[in-house]
Design a protein around this motif. Structure first.
Motif, PDB file in Angstrom:
ATOM      1  N   PHE A 133       0.852  -1.156  -0.064  1.00  0.00           N
ATOM      2  CA  PHE A 133       0.063   0.005  -0.054  1.00  0.00           C
ATOM      3  C   PHE A 133       0.973   1.320   0.237  1.00  0.00           C
ATOM      4  N   ASN A 134       2.135   0.933  -0.071  1.00  0.00           N
ATOM      5  CA  ASN A 134       3.156   2.289   0.067  1.00  0.00           C
ATOM      6  C   ASN A 134       2.578   3.375   0.990  1.00  0.00           C
ATOM      7  N   VAL A 135       2.578   3.073   2.048  1.00  0.00           N
ATOM      8  CA  VAL A 135       2.347   3.971   3.244  1.00  0.00           C
ATOM      9  C   VAL A 135       3.516   4.600   3.709  1.00  0.00           C
ATOM     10  N   LEU A 136       3.589   5.921   3.438  1.00  0.00           N
ATOM     11  CA  LEU A 136       4.747   6.665   3.826  1.00  0.00           C
ATOM     12  C   LEU A 136       4.634   7.507   4.762  1.00  0.00           C
ATOM     13  N   ARG A 137       3.354   8.053   5.038  1.00  0.00           N
ATOM     14  CA  ARG A 137       2.980   9.030   6.237  1.00  0.00           C
ATOM     15  C   ARG A 137       1.574   8.398   6.872  1.00  0.00           C
ATOM     16  N   THR A 138       1.561   9.073   7.849  1.00  0.00           N
ATOM     17  CA  THR A 138       0.190   8.881   8.565  1.00  0.00           C
ATOM     18  C   THR A 138      -0.557  10.180   8.842  1.00  0.00           C
ATOM     19  N   PRO A 139      -2.014   9.990   8.795  1.00  0.00           N
ATOM     20  CA  PRO A 139      -2.582   9.196   8.315  1.00  0.00           C
ATOM     21  C   PRO A 139      -2.641   8.756   6.766  1.00  0.00           C
ATOM     22  N   THR A 140      -2.919   7.686   6.171  1.00  0.00           N
ATOM     23  CA  THR A 140      -3.250   7.587   4.690  1.00  0.00           C
ATOM     24  C   THR A 140      -4.637   6.800   4.529  1.00  0.00           C
ATOM     25  N   PHE A 141      -5.329   7.518   4.034  1.00  0.00           N
ATOM     26  CA  PHE A 141      -6.824   6.977   3.823  1.00  0.00           C
ATOM     27  C   PHE A 141      -6.699   6.570   2.199  1.00  0.00           C
ATOM     28  N   ILE A 142      -6.971   5.360   1.991  1.00  0.00           N
ATOM     29  CA  ILE A 142      -6.960   4.859   0.612  1.00  0.00           C
ATOM     30  C   ILE A 142      -8.497   4.614   0.263  1.00  0.00           C
ATOM     31  N   PHE A 143      -8.935   5.075  -0.901  1.00  0.00           N
ATOM     32  CA  PHE A 143     -10.473   4.907  -1.455  1.00  0.00           C
ATOM     33  C   PHE A 143     -10.252   3.699  -2.430  1.00  0.00           C
ATOM     34  N   LEU A 144     -10.941   2.763  -2.348  1.00  0.00           N
ATOM     35  CA  LEU A 144     -11.032   1.537  -3.510  1.00  0.00           C
ATOM     36  C   LEU A 144     -12.216   1.492  -4.002  1.00  0.00           C
ATOM     37  N   LYS A 145     -12.628   1.072  -5.306  1.00  0.00           N
ATOM     38  CA  LYS A 145     -13.829   0.559  -5.670  1.00  0.00           C
ATOM     39  C   LYS A 145     -13.304  -0.961  -6.231  1.00  0.00           C
ATOM     40  N   ASP A 146     -14.109  -1.808  -6.096  1.00  0.00           N
ATOM     41  CA  ASP A 146     -13.669  -3.461  -6.652  1.00  0.00           C
ATOM     42  C   ASP A 146     -12.419  -3.757  -6.417  1.00  0.00           C
ATOM     43  N   ASP A 147     -11.830  -3.157  -5.331  1.00  0.00           N
ATOM     44  CA  ASP A 147     -10.346  -3.627  -4.777  1.00  0.00           C
ATOM     45  C   ASP A 147      -9.453  -2.963  -5.722  1.00  0.00           C
ATOM     46  N   ILE A 148      -9.779  -1.736  -6.280  1.00  0.00           N
ATOM     47  CA  ILE A 148      -8.765  -1.062  -6.990  1.00  0.00           C
ATOM     48  C   ILE A 148      -8.859   0.301  -6.517  1.00  0.00           C
ATOM     49  N   GLU A 149      -7.490   0.706  -6.307  1.00  0.00           N
ATOM     50  CA  GLU A 149      -7.553   2.213  -5.561  1.00  0.00           C
ATOM     51  C   GLU A 149      -7.969   3.664  -6.599  1.00  0.00           C
ATOM     52  N   ILE A 150      -8.767   4.013  -6.114  1.00  0.00           N
ATOM     53  CA  ILE A 150      -9.312   5.313  -7.083  1.00  0.00           C
ATOM     54  C   ILE A 150      -8.784   6.625  -6.342  1.00  0.00           C
ATOM     55  N   GLY A 151      -7.871   6.647  -5.362  1.00  0.00           N
ATOM     56  CA  GLY A 151      -7.485   7.739  -4.801  1.00  0.00           C
ATOM     57  C   GLY A 151      -6.835   7.868  -3.175  1.00  0.00           C
ATOM     58  N   ARG A 152      -6.049   8.679  -3.009  1.00  0.00           N
ATOM     59  CA  ARG A 152      -5.806   8.635  -1.264  1.00  0.00           C
ATOM     60  C   ARG A 152      -5.562   9.872  -0.992  1.00  0.00           C
ATOM     61  N   ILE A 153      -5.716  10.225   0.208  1.00  0.00           N
ATOM     62  CA  ILE A 153      -5.412  11.367   1.150  1.00  0.00           C
ATOM     63  C   ILE A 153      -4.293  11.015   2.193  1.00  0.00           C
ATOM     64  N   VAL A 154      -3.342  11.604   2.016  1.00  0.00           N
ATOM     65  CA  VAL A 154      -2.087  11.448   2.909  1.00  0.00           C
ATOM     66  C   VAL A 154      -1.680  12.631   3.834  1.00  0.00           C
ATOM     67  N   GLU A 155      -1.445  12.113   5.024  1.00  0.00           N
ATOM     68  CA  GLU A 155      -1.504  13.050   6.126  1.00  0.00           C
ATOM     69  C   GLU A 155      -2.383  14.024   6.543  1.00  0.00           C
ATOM     70  N   THR A 156      -2.727  15.013   5.570  1.00  0.00           N
ATOM     71  CA  THR A 156      -3.708  16.086   5.524  1.00  0.00           C
ATOM     72  C   THR A 156      -4.225  16.478   4.333  1.00  0.00           C
ATOM     73  N   PRO A 157      -5.529  16.919   4.336  1.00  0.00           N
ATOM     74  CA  PRO A 157      -6.243  17.056   3.127  1.00  0.00           C
ATOM     75  C   PRO A 157      -5.802  18.497   2.544  1.00  0.00           C
ATOM     76  N   ARG A 158      -6.027  18.586   1.171  1.00  0.00           N
ATOM     77  CA  ARG A 158      -5.730  19.788   0.496  1.00  0.00           C
ATOM     78  C   ARG A 158      -6.797  20.744   0.803  1.00  0.00           C
ATOM     79  N   GLU A 159      -8.053  20.589   0.818  1.00  0.00           N
ATOM     80  CA  GLU A 159      -9.051  21.401   1.099  1.00  0.00           C
ATOM     81  C   GLU A 159      -9.910  21.319   2.224  1.00  0.00           C
ATOM     82  N   SER A 160     -10.418  20.397   2.351  1.00  0.00           N
ATOM     83  CA  SER A 160     -11.267  19.686   3.694  1.00  0.00           C
ATOM     84  C   SER A 160     -11.224  18.079   3.606  1.00  0.00           C
ATOM     85  N   LEU A 161     -11.293  17.478   4.521  1.00  0.00           N
ATOM     86  CA  LEU A 161     -11.307  16.147   4.489  1.00  0.00           C
ATOM     87  C   LEU A 161     -12.571  15.621   3.634  1.00  0.00           C
TER      88      LEU A 161
END
Length: 180
Positions: A133-161
């Protein structure tokens, strides 16, 4: 006899001074190694127990998600799984994980579709739950559809979570904070 007493007094004072500087150095960073840590697969109920309850409930209760974004998220979260990696020792996790749960609960998301993994200070688990999962920072939130990653938020959101989550799950262009 008085010299012996002075000598021992100096030893005691020196010992306290040395131990005080070691404690200050050890506790001045991003992580607190001396506190109890959770490691492995957990859930939000584990974070509702002592000693995690203090920070989890405070951050969860105080966060007020944007209502219009939550409305849009509610339909966009269908068929999404969330893989969340955190550290109970990490101040960013202590801020963002309770917010994540507040947002998901507000959007009536089925929390059984959330996999929460607590990492140690080396960002690992004994059973290797973080591998692949290539987790380099915490938290890392990974969003998946059908077990395929569609995106992730790493450490802090850009705009809002919740707004960053909406971009990811609705297929809009999104780059996490450490992506070029």
């Amino acid at each position: 006899m008085r010299l012996i007493f002075i000598f021992f007094a100096m030893l005691v004072v020196s010992g306290f001074a040395l131990s005080g500087s070691a404690n200050a150095e050890g506790s001045s960073g991003h992580h607190k190694e001396d506190q109890q840590q959770l490691v492995g697969t957990i859930n939000n109920l584990a974070l509702s127990e002592f000693p995690y309850r203090n920070w989890f409930e405070k951050a969860h209760t105080s966060y007020i998600p944007n209502e219009s974004t939550i409305e849009a998220l509610t339909s966009s979260l269908k068929d999404v799984q969330v893989k969340a990696f955190m550290g109970t020792w990490c101040h960013d996790s202590k801020r963002e994980v309770p917010r994540l749960y507040k947002i998901l609960e507000s959007a009536n998301f089925d929390l059984s579709n959330v996999s929460l993994v607590a990492l140690n200070l080396d960002k690992k688990t004994p059973s290797g739950l973080e591998q692949g999962f290539n987790v380099l920072r915490t938290p890392t939130f990974i969003f998946l559809k059908d077990d395929i990653e569609i995106g992730r938020i790493v450490e802090t959101p850009r705009e809002s979570l919740e707004k960053d989550m909406l971009k990811i799950v609705s297929g809009q262009e999104y780059k996490h904070s450490y992506e070029d």
